[in-house]
Motif scaffolding. Structure first.
Motif, PDB file in Angstrom:
ATOM      1  N   GLU A 169      65.359  19.187  23.493  1.00 47.51           N
ATOM      2  CA  GLU A 169      66.139  20.406  23.318  1.00 47.51           C
ATOM      3  C   GLU A 169      65.242  21.587  22.971  1.00 47.51           C
ATOM      4  N   LEU A 170      64.143  21.310  22.260  1.00 50.12           N
ATOM      5  CA  LEU A 170      63.187  22.353  21.899  1.00 50.12           C
ATOM      6  C   LEU A 170      62.119  22.540  22.972  1.00 50.12           C
ATOM      7  N   HIS A 171      62.279  21.832  24.093  1.00 56.49           N
ATOM      8  CA  HIS A 171      61.345  21.921  25.214  1.00 56.49           C
ATOM      9  C   HIS A 171      59.942  21.501  24.822  1.00 56.49           C
ATOM     10  N   LEU A 172      59.860  20.578  23.881  1.00 56.82           N
ATOM     11  CA  LEU A 172      58.574  19.996  23.514  1.00 56.82           C
ATOM     12  C   LEU A 172      58.256  18.793  24.396  1.00 56.82           C
ATOM     13  N   MET A 173      59.280  18.225  25.012  1.00 56.44           N
ATOM     14  CA  MET A 173      59.112  17.083  25.905  1.00 56.44           C
ATOM     15  C   MET A 173      60.076  17.259  27.074  1.00 56.44           C
ATOM     16  N   ARG A 174      59.699  16.689  28.213  1.00 58.03           N
ATOM     17  CA  ARG A 174      60.558  16.809  29.396  1.00 58.03           C
ATOM     18  C   ARG A 174      61.553  15.663  29.500  1.00 58.03           C
ATOM     19  N   VAL A 175      61.141  14.476  29.065  1.00 65.12           N
ATOM     20  CA  VAL A 175      62.004  13.304  29.200  1.00 65.12           C
ATOM     21  C   VAL A 175      61.968  12.492  27.911  1.00 65.12           C
ATOM     22  N   ASN A 176      62.972  11.670  27.735  1.00 64.61           N
ATOM     23  CA  ASN A 176      62.991  10.716  26.635  1.00 64.61           C
ATOM     24  C   ASN A 176      62.179   9.500  27.070  1.00 64.61           C
ATOM     25  N   PRO A 177      61.029   9.245  26.465  1.00 65.82           N
ATOM     26  CA  PRO A 177      60.160   8.162  26.944  1.00 65.82           C
ATOM     27  C   PRO A 177      60.799   6.780  26.834  1.00 65.82           C
ATOM     28  N   LEU A 178      61.745   6.596  25.917  1.00 65.98           N
ATOM     29  CA  LEU A 178      62.379   5.283  25.787  1.00 65.98           C
ATOM     30  C   LEU A 178      63.225   4.947  27.003  1.00 65.98           C
ATOM     31  N   LYS A 179      63.615   5.978  27.756  1.00 61.55           N
ATOM     32  CA  LYS A 179      64.442   5.739  28.940  1.00 61.55           C
ATOM     33  C   LYS A 179      63.612   5.532  30.198  1.00 61.55           C
ATOM     34  N   THR A 180      62.305   5.605  30.067  1.00 57.62           N
ATOM     35  CA  THR A 180      61.442   5.431  31.235  1.00 57.62           C
ATOM     36  C   THR A 180      60.940   4.004  31.391  1.00 57.62           C
ATOM     37  N   VAL A 181      61.263   3.147  30.419  1.00 61.83           N
ATOM     38  CA  VAL A 181      60.829   1.749  30.499  1.00 61.83           C
ATOM     39  C   VAL A 181      62.061   0.841  30.495  1.00 61.83           C
ATOM     40  N   SER A 182      61.928  -0.290  31.157  1.00 59.59           N
ATOM     41  CA  SER A 182      63.022  -1.259  31.161  1.00 59.59           C
ATOM     42  C   SER A 182      62.916  -2.102  29.896  1.00 59.59           C
ATOM     43  N   TRP A 183      64.014  -2.180  29.173  1.00 61.70           N
ATOM     44  CA  TRP A 183      64.027  -2.923  27.917  1.00 61.70           C
ATOM     45  C   TRP A 183      65.415  -3.506  27.728  1.00 61.70           C
ATOM     46  N   LYS A 184      65.479  -4.813  27.539  1.00 67.22           N
ATOM     47  CA  LYS A 184      66.769  -5.458  27.361  1.00 67.22           C
ATOM     48  C   LYS A 184      67.261  -5.211  25.941  1.00 67.22           C
ATOM     49  N   ARG A 185      68.305  -4.449  25.841  1.00 67.32           N
ATOM     50  CA  ARG A 185      68.895  -4.133  24.537  1.00 67.32           C
ATOM     51  C   ARG A 185      69.614  -5.362  24.004  1.00 67.32           C
ATOM     52  N   GLU A 186      69.357  -5.694  22.745  1.00 67.60           N
ATOM     53  CA  GLU A 186      70.008  -6.852  22.156  1.00 67.60           C
ATOM     54  C   GLU A 186      71.524  -6.670  22.133  1.00 67.60           C
ATOM     55  N   GLN A 187      72.230  -7.756  22.380  1.00 61.73           N
ATOM     56  CA  GLN A 187      73.684  -7.707  22.318  1.00 61.73           C
ATOM     57  C   GLN A 187      74.122  -7.434  20.895  1.00 61.73           C
ATOM     58  N   SER A 188      74.915  -6.389  20.729  1.00 62.39           N
ATOM     59  CA  SER A 188      75.374  -6.033  19.386  1.00 62.39           C
ATOM     60  C   SER A 188      76.166  -7.175  18.776  1.00 62.39           C
ATOM     61  N   ASP A 189      75.904  -7.437  17.474  1.00 62.03           N
ATOM     62  CA  ASP A 189      76.605  -8.528  16.805  1.00 62.03           C
ATOM     63  C   ASP A 189      77.593  -8.000  15.763  1.00 62.03           C
ATOM     64  N   ASP A 190      78.154  -6.804  16.039  1.00 66.89           N
ATOM     65  CA  ASP A 190      79.080  -6.233  15.073  1.00 66.89           C
ATOM     66  C   ASP A 190      80.524  -6.641  15.331  1.00 66.89           C
ATOM     67  N   THR A 191      80.747  -7.494  16.333  1.00 68.27           N
ATOM     68  CA  THR A 191      82.093  -8.004  16.566  1.00 68.27           C
ATOM     69  C   THR A 191      82.462  -8.990  15.460  1.00 68.27           C
ATOM     70  N   VAL A 192      83.627  -8.813  14.890  1.00 74.99           N
ATOM     71  CA  VAL A 192      84.053  -9.663  13.781  1.00 74.99           C
ATOM     72  C   VAL A 192      84.321 -11.082  14.284  1.00 74.99           C
ATOM     73  N   ASP A 193      83.746 -12.049  13.599  1.00 73.04           N
ATOM     74  CA  ASP A 193      83.957 -13.458  13.928  1.00 73.04           C
ATOM     75  C   ASP A 193      85.127 -13.984  13.091  1.00 73.04           C
ATOM     76  N   PRO A 194      86.246 -14.344  13.723  1.00 67.12           N
ATOM     77  CA  PRO A 194      87.395 -14.833  12.956  1.00 67.12           C
ATOM     78  C   PRO A 194      87.066 -16.029  12.077  1.00 67.12           C
ATOM     79  N   ALA A 195      86.011 -16.780  12.439  1.00 67.88           N
ATOM     80  CA  ALA A 195      85.679 -17.983  11.679  1.00 67.88           C
ATOM     81  C   ALA A 195      85.197 -17.669  10.269  1.00 67.88           C
TER      82      ALA A 195
END
Length: 494
Positions: free
Chosen positions: A224-250
């Motif tokens: 936003e401040l024009h210090l960078m052109r792209v978000n570098p984290l979006k330029t690499v392939s990375w498998k995002r961990e499956q979120s574990d915030d789903t409530v487990d009824p058990a």
């Protein structure tokens, strides 16, 4: 270089109105000078070169940038890519600017979360090992001073001076993220670091994703401040961990188990009896811990006792929560708590939550025994101090050990007081209350409600199918009975 004032506001003026002119050739004693000429939004700009080839190459870069749709800075005349290349800002300098810019708009807990996430990312972006401080020294200097006490106006403590001086010279420049060779490696290093705990073991998906969100946000800020052109984290392939915030009824306790927990709380030390109504409020009204401890007399509307037939509802009217964080992250540094607006709500939002008859009984009993505390707080500690989530969690661990069986403890039943809130919301879902209404009571969005309680909803669907099968069986039995009755009636007529 981009001119960035204190606090991070960008003063650059951008334009796509660019005109290129032919080179200006000047003959001098030492040879010819070739000057590249162009205008940005009417402002004239020049760049002299001693050779025609260099001038042609520079103009070509400007023309290509314009053709790629880049904006040009009116004052310097340079496209965004050129400014990025010339920007000497380091990662450490960016983190200082970002944390200072965000400070006023967020609460203590989020400030602490940002400090933790940026500290771990910084450990992946160091440029030297010479005289390198230890990881613990780096974390302490960043979390305690750079991202906390510094913004509060504190002087740099003696124990952090050497570490901060080293950091000022040894984090990567932002331009390194734009390099085809170093950029992807740096991005992967950040992602790998954020996926690990301090001991090197894999972090939970929720924890890792929360820290990644922090780093994504700082890169977005830099763009936003024009210090960078792209978000570098979006330029690499990375498998995002499956979120574990789903409530487990058990691990969500049922009512019989909750009654055991509340009974154990009533018998637990000096603080326990005061926590019974706190836990009941989380169980029967679904309040978060920080919301429950912020409840005051004006937030509670109980039905008149003389009209109570055991079926009357009361109502909470919530508009504040008490979050707790280290004092260096709070505006009032004399306290660990800070009063904030409700989660995901505006300052003026009031959230109504029903007080069902069972909870009415607990609250009346609590008020009879303990009354209201200082500031008309409904729930306070045994010495009339403000309750903290840490104190509640500590008591819960002991209460849980007393109330649950070995098998229940082994399977992780009710690991935190938050499980009582899960039990409440799950119960509302099981009662087939409209999800939009449940989301309003719980302070969720409908999307979050359906995601977090997806497995509970699956369980409700299974119960609904069983009820449907039972209804179909009853309908079939009734149809057969009616058929047999009609047959018997026909025989008599013959």
């Amino acid at each position: 270089m981009a001119r960035l004032p204190h606090g991070g506001e960008c003063l650059m003026r951008w334009s796509r109105k660019v005109t290129f002119w032919d080179h200006e050739i000047t003959k001098r004693k030492k040879g010819k000078t070739y000057t590249v000429r162009w205008t940005v939004d009417g402002e004239r700009h020049r760049a002299p070169f001693h050779g025609k080839t260099a001038a042609d190459a520079y103009k070509s870069e400007l023309v290509v940038a314009f053709g790629n749709g880049e904006k040009f800075d009116v004052d310097s005349g340079l496209p965004q890519s050129k400014l990025t290349e010339q920007n000497p800002m380091t990662w450490y300098q960016l983190t200082l600017q970002y944390t200072e810019a965000r400070w006023a708009e967020i609460g203590g807990r989020q400030r602490q979360s940002i400090a933790e996430g940026l500290s771990e990312a910084t450990l992946a972006l160091l440029t030297s090992t010479k005289q390198r401080p230890t990881d613990d020294e780096l974390r302490a200097a960043l979390r305690q001073w750079a991202f906390g006490e510094r913004i509060q106006g504190d002087a740099l403590p003696e124990q952090h001076k050497a570490t901060i001086a080293w950091l000022e010279e040894n984090t990567v420049k932002l331009s390194a993220f734009e390099d085809e060779q170093t950029g992807p490696a740096l991005a992967r290093g950040i992602l790998e670091r954020l996926s690990r705990k301090q001991n090197g073991k894999a972090a939970s998906a929720n924890y890792a994703n929360r820290r990644r969100t922090t780093v994504h946000t700082i890169f977005k800020y830099a763009m936003e401040l024009h210090l960078m052109r792209v978000n570098p984290l979006k330029t690499v392939s990375w498998k995002r961990e499956q979120s574990d915030d789903t409530v487990d009824p058990a691990v969500v306790p049922n009512q019989e188990q909750i009654e055991r927990l509340l009974t154990a709380a009533a018998e637990h030390s000096e603080i326990g009896p005061r926590l019974v109504a706190v836990f009941a409020t989380m169980r029967f009204a679904g309040l978060r811990p920080e919301e429950a401890i912020a409840v005051e007399r004006d937030n509670v509307d109980l039905p008149p006792e003389d009209e109570d037939d055991g079926k009357q509802f009361g109502e909470f009217r919530l508009h504040r929560a008490d979050s707790h964080a280290p004092t260096r992250f709070n505006d009032d540094r004399s306290k660990r708590r800070s009063r904030r607006r409700l989660k995901h709500r505006s300052e003026k939002t009031v959230r109504p939550v029903p007080i069902e008859p069972r909870l009415v009984v607990y609250l009346r009993e609590h008020i009879r025994k303990f009354g209201y505390g200082p500031g008309d707080r409904l729930f306070v500690g045994s010495r009339h101090g403000v309750l903290s989530p840490d104190r509640i969690n500590k008591a819960w661990r002991q209460i849980r050990a007393d109330a649950l069986t070995a098998a229940e403890l082994k399977r992780g039943l009710a690991p935190t007081p938050y499980s009582l809130r899960h039990a409440c919301v799950s119960g509302w879902l099981a009662a087939n209350i409209d999800p939009a209404q449940i989301a309003e009571w719980a302070g969720h969005s409908i999307e979050t409600l359906l995601r977090v309680y997806a497995k509970c909803i699956d369980g409700n669907a299974k119960r609904a199918k069983r009820r449907l099968l039972q209804a179909l069986a009853e309908e079939e039995a009734e149809r057969k009975e009616q058929g047999e009755s009609a047959g018997e009636g026909g025989g008599e007529a013959g």
